[in-house]
Design a protein around this motif. Sequence first.
Motif, PDB file in Angstrom:
ATOM      1  N   ARG A 231      27.409  11.943  57.952  1.00 45.45           N
ATOM      2  CA  ARG A 231      26.517  11.711  56.799  1.00 45.45           C
ATOM      3  C   ARG A 231      26.342  10.232  56.520  1.00 45.45           C
ATOM      4  O   ARG A 231      25.253   9.777  56.161  1.00 45.45           O
ATOM      5  N   ALA A 232      27.435   9.471  56.680  1.00 47.06           N
ATOM      6  CA  ALA A 232      27.351   8.022  56.474  1.00 47.06           C
ATOM      7  C   ALA A 232      26.335   7.429  57.446  1.00 47.06           C
ATOM      8  O   ALA A 232      25.474   6.634  57.071  1.00 47.06           O
ATOM      9  N   MET A 233      26.430   7.872  58.690  1.00 42.87           N
ATOM     10  CA  MET A 233      25.536   7.366  59.729  1.00 42.87           C
ATOM     11  C   MET A 233      24.074   7.640  59.383  1.00 42.87           C
ATOM     12  O   MET A 233      23.208   6.784  59.595  1.00 42.87           O
ATOM     13  N   ALA A 234      23.798   8.819  58.824  1.00 40.98           N
ATOM     14  CA  ALA A 234      22.421   9.168  58.468  1.00 40.98           C
ATOM     15  C   ALA A 234      21.874   8.187  57.428  1.00 40.98           C
ATOM     16  O   ALA A 234      20.751   7.687  57.552  1.00 40.98           O
ATOM     17  N   THR A 235      22.686   7.887  56.396  1.00 41.15           N
ATOM     18  CA  THR A 235      22.247   6.944  55.365  1.00 41.15           C
ATOM     19  C   THR A 235      22.090   5.537  55.940  1.00 41.15           C
ATOM     20  O   THR A 235      21.107   4.847  55.665  1.00 41.15           O
ATOM     21  N   LEU A 236      23.061   5.126  56.743  1.00 41.55           N
ATOM     22  CA  LEU A 236      23.002   3.782  57.312  1.00 41.55           C
ATOM     23  C   LEU A 236      21.774   3.617  58.203  1.00 41.55           C
ATOM     24  O   LEU A 236      21.139   2.565  58.217  1.00 41.55           O
ATOM     25  N   GLU A 237      21.434   4.682  58.926  1.00 39.79           N
ATOM     26  CA  GLU A 237      20.266   4.589  59.797  1.00 39.79           C
ATOM     27  C   GLU A 237      18.972   4.454  58.980  1.00 39.79           C
ATOM     28  O   GLU A 237      18.096   3.672  59.334  1.00 39.79           O
ATOM     29  N   LYS A 238      18.905   5.194  57.871  1.00 36.17           N
ATOM     30  CA  LYS A 238      17.722   5.067  56.999  1.00 36.17           C
ATOM     31  C   LYS A 238      17.602   3.634  56.479  1.00 36.17           C
ATOM     32  O   LYS A 238      16.516   3.048  56.492  1.00 36.17           O
ATOM     33  N   LEU A 239      18.720   3.088  56.011  1.00 34.95           N
ATOM     34  CA  LEU A 239      18.708   1.734  55.454  1.00 34.95           C
ATOM     35  C   LEU A 239      18.354   0.713  56.523  1.00 34.95           C
ATOM     36  O   LEU A 239      17.560  -0.206  56.288  1.00 34.95           O
ATOM     37  N   SER A 240      18.941   0.892  57.681  1.00 35.23           N
ATOM     38  CA  SER A 240      18.691  -0.044  58.770  1.00 35.23           C
ATOM     39  C   SER A 240      17.221   0.003  59.208  1.00 35.23           C
ATOM     40  O   SER A 240      16.602  -1.032  59.470  1.00 35.23           O
ATOM     41  N   ASN A 241      16.657   1.210  59.252  1.00 36.34           N
ATOM     42  CA  ASN A 241      15.238   1.345  59.622  1.00 36.34           C
ATOM     43  C   ASN A 241      14.318   0.687  58.602  1.00 36.34           C
ATOM     44  O   ASN A 241      13.212   0.273  58.930  1.00 36.34           O
ATOM     45  N   MET A 242      14.795   0.609  57.343  1.00 29.32           N
ATOM     46  CA  MET A 242      14.024  -0.091  56.309  1.00 29.32           C
ATOM     47  C   MET A 242      14.025  -1.594  56.534  1.00 29.32           C
ATOM     48  O   MET A 242      13.233  -2.320  55.943  1.00 29.32           O
ATOM     49  N   GLY A 243      14.977  -2.088  57.336  1.00 33.75           N
ATOM     50  CA  GLY A 243      15.066  -3.526  57.591  1.00 33.75           C
ATOM     51  C   GLY A 243      16.136  -4.235  56.777  1.00 33.75           C
ATOM     52  O   GLY A 243      16.222  -5.463  56.775  1.00 33.75           O
ATOM     53  N   VAL A 244      16.951  -3.456  56.067  1.00 36.08           N
ATOM     54  CA  VAL A 244      18.033  -4.037  55.273  1.00 36.08           C
ATOM     55  C   VAL A 244      19.203  -4.390  56.199  1.00 36.08           C
ATOM     56  O   VAL A 244      19.511  -3.633  57.119  1.00 36.08           O
ATOM     57  N   SER A 245      19.847  -5.537  55.966  1.00 34.61           N
ATOM     58  CA  SER A 245      21.037  -5.883  56.751  1.00 34.61           C
ATOM     59  C   SER A 245      22.226  -5.080  56.258  1.00 34.61           C
ATOM     60  O   SER A 245      22.356  -4.814  55.066  1.00 34.61           O
ATOM     61  N   LEU A 246      23.099  -4.723  57.185  1.00 34.66           N
ATOM     62  CA  LEU A 246      24.302  -3.986  56.817  1.00 34.66           C
ATOM     63  C   LEU A 246      25.530  -4.734  57.325  1.00 34.66           C
ATOM     64  O   LEU A 246      25.531  -5.267  58.431  1.00 34.66           O
ATOM     65  N   ALA A 247      26.560  -4.774  56.496  1.00 32.54           N
ATOM     66  CA  ALA A 247      27.790  -5.466  56.879  1.00 32.54           C
ATOM     67  C   ALA A 247      28.978  -4.520  56.773  1.00 32.54           C
ATOM     68  O   ALA A 247      29.022  -3.668  55.892  1.00 32.54           O
ATOM     69  N   ILE A 248      29.938  -4.692  57.676  1.00 33.95           N
ATOM     70  CA  ILE A 248      31.200  -3.969  57.547  1.00 33.95           C
ATOM     71  C   ILE A 248      32.153  -4.871  56.790  1.00 33.95           C
ATOM     72  O   ILE A 248      32.447  -5.991  57.218  1.00 33.95           O
ATOM     73  N   ASP A 249      32.603  -4.404  55.635  1.00 28.96           N
ATOM     74  CA  ASP A 249      33.435  -5.192  54.724  1.00 28.96           C
ATOM     75  C   ASP A 249      34.912  -4.975  55.038  1.00 28.96           C
ATOM     76  O   ASP A 249      35.289  -3.934  55.574  1.00 28.96           O
ATOM     77  N   ASP A 250      35.737  -5.947  54.679  1.00 27.04           N
ATOM     78  CA  ASP A 250      37.200  -5.846  54.809  1.00 27.04           C
ATOM     79  C   ASP A 250      37.604  -5.423  56.214  1.00 27.04           C
ATOM     80  O   ASP A 250      38.547  -4.626  56.385  1.00 27.04           O
ATOM     81  N   PHE A 251      36.923  -5.928  57.209  1.00 26.23           N
ATOM     82  CA  PHE A 251      37.182  -5.494  58.577  1.00 26.23           C
ATOM     83  C   PHE A 251      38.622  -5.791  58.979  1.00 26.23           C
ATOM     84  O   PHE A 251      39.124  -6.884  58.760  1.00 26.23           O
ATOM     85  N   GLY A 252      39.254  -4.804  59.573  1.00 20.89           N
ATOM     86  CA  GLY A 252      40.635  -4.965  60.028  1.00 20.89           C
ATOM     87  C   GLY A 252      41.646  -4.264  59.143  1.00 20.89           C
ATOM     88  O   GLY A 252      42.794  -4.100  59.518  1.00 20.89           O
ATOM     89  N   THR A 253      41.226  -3.832  57.955  1.00 17.17           N
ATOM     90  CA  THR A 253      42.178  -3.188  57.039  1.00 17.17           C
ATOM     91  C   THR A 253      42.052  -1.669  57.038  1.00 17.17           C
ATOM     92  O   THR A 253      42.996  -0.965  56.735  1.00 17.17           O
ATOM     93  N   GLY A 254      40.872  -1.153  57.341  1.00 18.60           N
ATOM     94  CA  GLY A 254      40.671   0.296  57.340  1.00 18.60           C
ATOM     95  C   GLY A 254      41.054   0.844  58.699  1.00 18.60           C
ATOM     96  O   GLY A 254      41.419   0.086  59.593  1.00 18.60           O
TER      97      GLY A 254
END
Length: 290
Positions: free
Chosen positions: A161-184
């Motif tokens: 489900r996360a992927m579905a939302t991220l793909e919609k946002l990405s297709n809109m042209g919005v930048s996406l960042a992975i936060d706190d990388f390395g802790t999760g």
Amino acid sequence: YSAKTGGRGVVVYDPAIDQTSQESLSLLSELRRALERDEFMLYLQPKLDLASGSVIGAEALVRWVHPEKGFIGPDNFIPFAETTGFIRMLTIWMLEKTAAFCSELQLRGTHLKFSVNLSARDLMDQDLAMRFAEILTRYRLSPVSMCLEITESAIMDDPARAMATLEKLSNMGVSLAIDDFGTGYSSLAYLKRLPVDELKIDKSFVMNMEQDMDDARIVRSTIDLGHNMGLRVIAEGVESEAVWFLLRQMGCDQGQGYFMGKPMPVERFLEWLQHWRPPESLDQSENMAV
Ligand code: C2E
Ligand code: MG
Ligand code: MG
Ligand code: MG
């Protein structure tokens, strides 16, 4: 509800509180009222290009100014807002406020990029992308002027489900960042498939990287990993000039931290923008053999 005052200030949320208890119901109604009464505040923390010291934009961070309890930091109510679902309203509020400020700056000729944090719950929200698109249109903003930050664990909650939302946002042209990388707990198999542009190294690795060789190695490897995957890499928790230079030597693209500026209210951010000068030693170190 229990408002414990420790050395570090007010703790509004205690995970031990039963979700259906009277205490948690009253906290939820306080949060709702806080939105109506405009008790939330938009804080901004600068993000800089590490090579030139120029300002790229800022991260939007929420604060709650409670009428009796005073200033409350996000760690003390975001987890509760997430479990109750209130976060979805708060996220929309943050997107709205941030977009409004971004467009106001653009009208004055200043073009910066602003990031807003999303929670796991937001990613489950089928309408989020549409509602965000509506906000962008209303403020006449290009999607490239905004970035959304998501933690690895928020994505791994329900990857499909996360992927579905991220793909919609990405297709809109919005930048996406992975936060706190390395802790999760991230999986490189997922990272590879995610439509993200930016990787943010968690501050716990960055803050002491000058003294701690292990941290320095982790940061260096993460920068290389990000770059090899075609991502922009940003370090949070830059607290000294020494760490800035070390990151720059390692090829990290951007930085954010107390050394450049703490999170601040909008008016103070405008002052900060006017007065910010990159460290003078930045030019000299350019020519230094590293
Ligand atoms: P985050 O998104 O990883 O934000 C960075 C946090 O690191 C911020 O804490 C910031 O003040 C802090 N920080 C930045 N530079 C430094 C530094 O040099 N040294 C140190 N020691 N700390 C630094 P803050 O504002 O307390 O926010 C904590 C977390 O709360 C955020 O972590 C984010 O996960 C969450 N949060 C804040 N605002 C929002 C929001 O509007 N929505 C959502 N969903 N979460 C939010
Ligand atoms: Mg963030
Ligand atoms: Mg972070
Ligand atoms: Mg964090």
